[in-house]
Write a protein that holds these residues in place. Structure first.
Motif, PDB file in Angstrom:
ATOM      1  N   GLN A   1       3.515 103.903  10.859  1.00  0.00           N
ATOM      2  CA  GLN A   1       3.767 105.176  10.198  1.00  0.00           C
ATOM      3  C   GLN A   1       4.554 104.961   8.915  1.00  0.00           C
ATOM      4  O   GLN A   1       5.255 103.968   8.749  1.00  0.00           O
ATOM      5  CB  GLN A   1       4.524 106.145  11.116  1.00  0.00           C
ATOM      6  N   ALA A   2       4.402 105.916   8.008  1.00  0.00           N
ATOM      7  CA  ALA A   2       5.120 105.895   6.732  1.00  0.00           C
ATOM      8  C   ALA A   2       5.903 107.192   6.599  1.00  0.00           C
ATOM      9  O   ALA A   2       5.332 108.281   6.703  1.00  0.00           O
ATOM     10  CB  ALA A   2       4.141 105.749   5.568  1.00  0.00           C
ATOM     11  N   ASP A   3       7.209 107.080   6.421  1.00  0.00           N
ATOM     12  CA  ASP A   3       8.067 108.245   6.199  1.00  0.00           C
ATOM     13  C   ASP A   3       8.258 108.414   4.699  1.00  0.00           C
ATOM     14  O   ASP A   3       8.800 107.522   4.030  1.00  0.00           O
ATOM     15  CB  ASP A   3       9.414 108.063   6.895  1.00  0.00           C
ATOM     16  N   LEU A   4       7.830 109.560   4.181  1.00  0.00           N
ATOM     17  CA  LEU A   4       7.887 109.838   2.749  1.00  0.00           C
ATOM     18  C   LEU A   4       8.882 110.952   2.470  1.00  0.00           C
ATOM     19  O   LEU A   4       8.825 112.019   3.107  1.00  0.00           O
ATOM     20  CB  LEU A   4       6.510 110.269   2.231  1.00  0.00           C
ATOM     21  N   HIS A   5       9.782 110.710   1.524  1.00  0.00           N
ATOM     22  CA  HIS A   5      10.639 111.766   0.997  1.00  0.00           C
ATOM     23  C   HIS A   5      10.190 112.008  -0.443  1.00  0.00           C
ATOM     24  O   HIS A   5      10.289 111.105  -1.279  1.00  0.00           O
ATOM     25  CB  HIS A   5      12.113 111.362   1.048  1.00  0.00           C
TER      26      HIS A   5
ATOM     27  N   LEU B   1      10.306 105.705   0.564  1.00  0.00           N
ATOM     28  CA  LEU B   1       9.237 105.455   1.512  1.00  0.00           C
ATOM     29  C   LEU B   1       9.716 104.384   2.486  1.00  0.00           C
ATOM     30  O   LEU B   1      10.330 103.398   2.079  1.00  0.00           O
ATOM     31  CB  LEU B   1       7.972 104.980   0.797  1.00  0.00           C
ATOM     32  N   ALA B   2       9.434 104.594   3.769  1.00  0.00           N
ATOM     33  CA  ALA B   2       9.730 103.585   4.787  1.00  0.00           C
ATOM     34  C   ALA B   2       8.479 103.409   5.638  1.00  0.00           C
ATOM     35  O   ALA B   2       8.044 104.343   6.318  1.00  0.00           O
ATOM     36  CB  ALA B   2      10.914 104.011   5.645  1.00  0.00           C
ATOM     37  N   LEU B   3       7.888 102.226   5.563  1.00  0.00           N
ATOM     38  CA  LEU B   3       6.686 101.915   6.339  1.00  0.00           C
ATOM     39  C   LEU B   3       7.082 100.978   7.472  1.00  0.00           C
ATOM     40  O   LEU B   3       7.681  99.929   7.243  1.00  0.00           O
ATOM     41  CB  LEU B   3       5.636 101.242   5.457  1.00  0.00           C
TER      42      LEU B   3
END
Length: 333
Positions: free
Chosen positions: A119-123, A135-137
């Motif tokens: 998953q990728a967390d996007l701000h 971004l944190a993948l």
């Protein structure tokens, strides 16, 4: 009491209306984006777009997405992609990828990616540009294969990309535990050393300045191009092989880097043999290179360890005083 109940009911109705309107807007935006890319000549297909998550979140499931950019030859397809965001603010998106095979192609070359819990967390910053703040993948066990067989796999993956005070600059870190190269990579390197199955460490910590910040145009139009690289540390441990790198480069409009990268290599003779096997150094240059590097290593007091500098100048790269050849062009397609 009755008045309180009425207030709660009214607020519930208002929130429900907002949730459905916002969900409809998200679905329409996704469908419109695919349609726009199709009108530009892309392949931009999907089977269905559905929204769930009421009342606190918007979870939008895109079934069978497929994208192909004819300009760059890049293409991607998967069984599904889920977008998940708080209902109150869609600018914090979590992208969840299918654990089933994803296909990533570049012209006639295709890689198959399988990753658990990827998953990728996007701000994203507010605004229609959707500029990337961070971004944190992350992923669990993952593997990449090609028609020739496994390319690489690892126990996990952590990648972060955080916008600095200067909007065009991003701090980037990468860490892959138990990174294992495929047999094709081992064959190409033709190492004579007995190397373990997986790397002990594979890490990257760098800051990259691009010619513009990352936003929706990076996917729809041109990718931002690097103009300056501050390599704080690149670290590779593979059995007896140890490699550390740090330094700074500037990159011109043609993608040609200028600057210096300091290298520290342990068991450098084996690395030289692997570079020859991979075709990175011509065979006729190996003996002169070994003599020069042996001299440089002796100056440091440890013949098996090498402290040297990669020099990038005028489109060429040299290892200390030893010319290697044309420098690679750093261009994001």
């Amino acid at each position: 009491m009755l008045r309180l109940i009425r207030v709660v009911i009214v607020l519930g109705l208002l929130w429900s209306a907002y949730w459905y309107i916002a969900g409809f807007g998200l679905r329409s935006g996704i469908e419109g984006w695919f349609a726009t890319q199709g009108a530009r000549g892309w392949q931009a297909d999907y089977a269905a777009v559905e929204t769930s998550g009421y009342p606190s979140r918007h979870r939008t499931m895109i079934t069978s997405p497929a994208l192909a950019d004819p300009t760059t030859g890049a293409a991607w397809q998967a069984d599904w992609l889920e977008l998940d965001s708080p209902a109150i603010w869609p600018g914090r998106q979590t992208l969840r990828f299918a654990p089933t095979p994803q296909r990533l192609s570049y012209f006639d070359q295709t890689l198959v990616i399988e990753a658990q819990n990827m998953q990728a967390d996007l701000h994203l910053h507010p605004g229609i540009a959707l500029a990337l703040d961070r971004l944190a993948l992350t992923a669990g066990q993952w593997a990449i294969s090609s028609p020739k067989g496994p390319v690489a796999n690892a126990g996990d993956l952590t990648l972060s990309m955080v916008q600095a005070e200067q909007p065009e600059t991003y701090q980037i870190t990468v860490d892959a535990a138990d990174f294992t190269p495929g047999e094709e990579i081992r064959r190409v390197l033709a190492s004579s050393a007995v190397l373990p199955r997986s790397f002990d460490a594979l890490k990257l910590d760098t800051a990259i300045e691009f010619d513009k910040q990352w936003d929706r145009s990076a996917l729809e139009e041109m990718r931002p191009q690097p103009v300056a690289i501050d390599l704080k540390l690149a670290e590779l441990h593979w059995g007896e092989l140890r490699l550390f790198a740090a330094g700074k480069l500037t990159v011109d409009a043609q993608g040609i880097p200028t600057g210096e990268i300091a290298l520290k290599a342990e068991n450098w003779r084996e690395m030289l043999a692997m570079a020859e096997a991979a075709g990175a150094i011509p065979s006729k240059a190996v003996d002169p290179a070994e003599r020069v590097l042996n001299m440089l290593a002796s100056l440091g007091g440890n013949p098996s360890a090498l402290d040297v500098q990669l020099n990038f100048r005028d489109g060429f790269v040299a290892l200390g005083p030893l010319p290697i050849g044309p420098s690679p062009r750093l261009i994001l397609r």
